[in-house]
Enzyme design. Structure first.
Site, PDB file in Angstrom:
ATOM      1  N   GLU A  89       0.943  -1.056  -0.047  1.00 53.65           N
ATOM      2  CA  GLU A  89       0.268   0.585  -0.468  1.00 53.65           C
ATOM      3  C   GLU A  89       1.192   1.482  -0.417  1.00 53.65           C
ATOM      4  O   GLU A  89       1.510   1.475   1.013  1.00 53.65           O
ATOM      5  CB  GLU A  89      -1.360  -0.040   1.244  1.00 53.65           C
ATOM      6  N   ARG A  96       5.024 -12.484   9.899  1.00 56.93           N
ATOM      7  CA  ARG A  96       5.176 -11.511   9.119  1.00 56.93           C
ATOM      8  C   ARG A  96       6.988 -11.661  10.123  1.00 56.93           C
ATOM      9  O   ARG A  96       6.983 -11.910  11.434  1.00 56.93           O
ATOM     10  CB  ARG A  96       4.321 -10.695  10.012  1.00 56.93           C
ATOM     11  N   LYS A 140       4.513   0.958   9.550  1.00 55.01           N
ATOM     12  CA  LYS A 140       4.345   2.385   9.062  1.00 55.01           C
ATOM     13  C   LYS A 140       4.061   3.087   9.594  1.00 55.01           C
ATOM     14  O   LYS A 140       4.133   4.491   9.511  1.00 55.01           O
ATOM     15  CB  LYS A 140       3.629   2.258   8.072  1.00 55.01           C
TER      16      LYS A 140
HETATM   17  P1  ATP Z   1       2.662  -2.065   8.154  1.00 54.50           P
HETATM   18  O1  ATP Z   1       2.620  -2.769   9.243  1.00 54.50           O
HETATM   19  O2  ATP Z   1       3.906  -1.981   8.666  1.00 54.50           O
HETATM   20  O3  ATP Z   1       2.124  -0.876   7.595  1.00 54.50           O
HETATM   21  P2  ATP Z   1       1.190  -3.295   5.907  1.00 54.50           P
HETATM   22  O4  ATP Z   1       0.964  -5.032   5.688  1.00 54.50           O
HETATM   23  O5  ATP Z   1       0.342  -2.511   6.223  1.00 54.50           O
HETATM   24  O6  ATP Z   1       2.769  -3.301   6.614  1.00 54.50           O
HETATM   25  P3  ATP Z   1       1.726  -3.198   2.992  1.00 54.50           P
HETATM   26  O7  ATP Z   1       1.781  -2.209   2.854  1.00 54.50           O
HETATM   27  O8  ATP Z   1       0.540  -3.663   2.955  1.00 54.50           O
HETATM   28  O9  ATP Z   1       2.205  -3.064   4.351  1.00 54.50           O
HETATM   29  O10 ATP Z   1       2.570  -4.712   2.603  1.00 54.50           O
HETATM   30  C1  ATP Z   1       3.197  -5.282   1.802  1.00 54.50           C
HETATM   31  C2  ATP Z   1       3.391  -6.368   1.267  1.00 54.50           C
HETATM   32  O11 ATP Z   1       4.338  -6.496   2.295  1.00 54.50           O
HETATM   33  C3  ATP Z   1       2.381  -6.998   2.697  1.00 54.50           C
HETATM   34  O12 ATP Z   1       1.249  -8.815   1.371  1.00 54.50           O
HETATM   35  C4  ATP Z   1       2.283  -7.570   3.380  1.00 54.50           C
HETATM   36  O13 ATP Z   1       1.992  -8.838   3.986  1.00 54.50           O
HETATM   37  C5  ATP Z   1       4.580  -7.803   3.891  1.00 54.50           C
HETATM   38  N1  ATP Z   1       4.812  -7.154   5.074  1.00 54.50           N
HETATM   39  C6  ATP Z   1       4.222  -6.441   5.516  1.00 54.50           C
HETATM   40  N2  ATP Z   1       4.964  -6.323   6.631  1.00 54.50           N
HETATM   41  C7  ATP Z   1       5.899  -7.164   6.920  1.00 54.50           C
HETATM   42  C8  ATP Z   1       6.488  -8.123   7.661  1.00 54.50           C
HETATM   43  N3  ATP Z   1       6.514  -7.332   9.138  1.00 54.50           N
HETATM   44  N4  ATP Z   1       6.847  -9.170   7.948  1.00 54.50           N
HETATM   45  C9  ATP Z   1       6.254  -9.901   6.560  1.00 54.50           C
HETATM   46  N5  ATP Z   1       5.964  -9.353   5.099  1.00 54.50           N
HETATM   47  C10 ATP Z   1       5.185  -7.899   5.193  1.00 54.50           C
HETATM   48 MG    MG Z   2      -1.274  -3.903   4.596  1.00 58.68          MG
END
Ligand code: ATP
Ligand code: MG
Length: 565
Positions: free
Chosen positions: A42, A267, A277
């Site tokens: 995102e 994760r 984020k």
């Molecule tokens: P955050 O929790 O940091 O805001 P998010 O999941 O909202 O992260 P996205 O931009 O939606 O961020 O993530 C893109 C991809 O990266 C998704 O498929 C998500 O599952 C993966 N991802 C995000 N954080 C992690 C993590 N800590 N470990 C592994 N994969 C991750």
């Molecule tokens: Mg997400």
């Protein structure tokens, strides 16, 4: 060309459970021999090391099984998303070493298609327009132990639903006044299945679709459709979405469209690190770091500026593996992977962080010798370079003690040490200012020890790094430590938050350092080992010689591993 599917990766290790699923699917020809993954960020912030795990997994699987991996921006929330993030994310994925070729997609490109799918569900009696307020919707939803209640708008006719949904799209209603909901089961044990919201009204301009839309799809509705439209085979996501999988499946089954398999993995969490984020944005917005690329940040751009190599990050992702159990990885393991790579690849140079002047009394006044120094003992092909030696040198203040304790083997009055690649020198005198601070040392050198060895076989207990004072370049060096003092930064006192665990000493700036002249034309992000001091990286700012300490030389993780063996 399809690589042989042996149930093992190319290092002969057992496949992780996701690769095993992919390998099995190839065997049974489940997806007609296709493997197609995606990385779906995102664009509401910069990528971090957790995303790197997902990038390495999705792109790595595509590479390993001769499949494809898309880069898809999940840009369904116009409020928090910015074009700046999109460019940064592309740069970071590329820098990590992955390529989406011509497969760069945006969820917003599918808004029309999603809208039509929503109409299809309404026409099938599987979705309805609901007038409950957000608060009421929550109240009607029930809890884990209490079933929800049907919305009074649940039994609207299909015609009325179509009409209201079209009016929602046409901008006839204010924000938050109505939603489109799936008609599933308000008593379902899984809360995600209790008539989840598919669309909300939001009169906000979108970075890509501008004012074309004032209804925006919710994540659970949108994500499966994005995967389906791109004909993704394996939709890999993190464990929090396990409970959402029934809904993912329900939407795609109701529509009867291409149906990828959602697979969840744990994760990445790292000690001494926050990974959300939202929290990273807070650090940036509150000025607690200098930006998303502050070298203390766990962002990909922060790690890059700190001196991490893409290979180090990729190796780390391989070492931690993929599984189904949430845990926290010791940050020392990341640093171990970093040292392993930098040790192999970084040229050695000499730098003095806290200079102490040394005069070699018996060395000719105007003489300069160019001595041979090894560029990388781990890599003979890296060759040697010349370093100048002259009468006035710098050594590290810490490498001298006037009254040394027992175990201090470095320079002291009357003692002989080796200057690396140069000569044996013996300290003969100490000069001090009126306050008693040492201002310079006087030494003599033994011309017979040129190159650093004594022909008579006598030994010295230590080897120091040094610089020729007139040739040395002035530089600034920034020493970093963990951004948080607490292993788990979220473990904060009740009235405080993670920011109360910030390490006040995470950055120390040394402005009066010296580096060898070969660094005069170093490029931004050049990576080096400063002999005896650690790994350093030229900062990305242009005008000055500024070096960021990437990591120290000592590897606590390797020690832990040794002990365990
Ligand atoms: P955050 O929790 O940091 O805001 P998010 O999941 O909202 O992260 P996205 O931009 O939606 O961020 O993530 C893109 C991809 O990266 C998704 O498929 C998500 O599952 C993966 N991802 C995000 N954080 C992690 C993590 N800590 N470990 C592994 N994969 C991750
Ligand atoms: Mg997400």
């Amino acid at each position: 060309m399809t690589k042989p599917n042996t149930g093992q990766n190319n290092k002969g290790q057992k496949l992780d459970f996701i690769r095993q699923i992919v390998a099995d699917d190839l065997k049974t020809n489940k997806w007609s021999g296709r493997v197609h993954t995606r990385f779906p960020p995102e664009p509401n912030g910069y990528l971090h090391i957790g995303h790197a795990k997902s990038i390495c997994l999705n792109f790595g699987i595509a590479d390993q099984f001769s499949g494809l991996c898309n880069l898809r921006f999940d840009d369904t929330n116009p409020i928090k998303e910015e074009a700046e993030y999109i460019e940064a994310i592309k740069e970071d994925v590329r820098w990590l070493g992955f390529d989406w070729a011509d497969r760069l997609y945006y969820a917003s490109d599918y808004f029309q298609q999603m809208y039509e799918y929503a109409l299809q569900l309404i026409k099938a009696g599987r979705a309805y327009v609901c007038d409950l307020t957000p608060d009421q919707t929550r109240q009607y939803r029930g809890t884990l132990t209490k079933p929800g209640k049907d919305s009074p708008y649940r039994s609207r006719s299909i015609e009325e639903n179509i009409d209201l949904f079209e009016q929602m799209k046409a901008g006839k209603f204010p924000d938050g006044s109505r939603t489109l909901r799936a008609k599933i089961d308000m008593a379902h044990p899984n809360l995600n299945m209790r008539d989840p919201v598919m669309y909300r009204i939001l009169h906000a301009a979108h970075p890509r679709t501008a004012d074309a839309w004032c209804i925006y799809p919710m994540y659970d509705w949108a994500h499966g459709l994005e995967d389906s439209i791109e004909e993704i085979t394996h939709s890999i996501c993190t464990l929090e979405f396990e409970n959402h999988r029934p809904l993912y499946d329900w939407f795609l089954d109701q529509l009867g469209v291409f149906h990828p398999q959602q697979i969840e993995f744990a994760r990445l969490n790292l000690s001494y690190t926050v990974m959300s984020k939202r929290k990273l944005l807070q650090l940036v917005a509150d000025g607690l770091v200098t930006g998303w690329d502050d070298p203390r940040m766990p962002t990909i751009c922060g790690l890059r500026r700190r001196g991490y190599s893409p290979a180090a990050i990729r190796n780390f992702c391989t070492v931690i593996g993929v599984n189904k159990f949430n845990s926290t990885v010791d940050i020392a393991l990341l640093e171990h992977c970093l040292r392993e790579d930098l040790n192999k690849t970084s040229p050695r140079v000499m730098a003095v962080l806290k200079p102490l002047k040394v005069i070699i009394d018996n060395y000719p006044e105007d003489k300069v010798e160019q001595l041979d120094a090894v560029n990388n003992p781990e890599d003979p092909s890296a060759g040697t370079r010349k370093v100048p030696f002259s009468k006035e040198l710098y050594i590290e203040q810490d490498d001298f003690m006037e009254s040394p304790p027992k175990k201090f083997y470095r320079l002291a009055p009357g003692r002989e040490v080796r200057l690396r690649y140069a000569y044996f020198v013996t300290c003969t005198d100490v000069t001090k200012d009126s306050n008693g601070n040492i201002t310079e040392l006087h030494c003599t050198y033994d011309p017979a020890t040129r190159g650093g060895d004594a022909p008579d076989g006598r030994k010295v207990k230590s080897t120091l790094h040094w610089l020729s004072a007139p040739h040395a370049l002035k530089a600034e060096v920034r020493l970093y430590d963990h951004l948080f003092i607490n292993e788990n930064p979220d473990d904060a006192p009740e009235d405080k938050d993670f920011k109360s665990n910030l390490n006040p000493d995470s950055l120390q700036i040394l402005t009066d350092c010296r580096v060898e002249p070969s660094l005069a034309d170093t490029k931004p992000l050049g990576r080096y080992q400063f002999e005896r001091l650690g790994y350093f990286c030229t900062d990305s700012s242009k005008d000055n010689l500024i070096f960021n300490r990437t990591v120290t030389l000592r590897d606590t993780w390797a020690k832990i591993q040794k002990k365990q063996k």
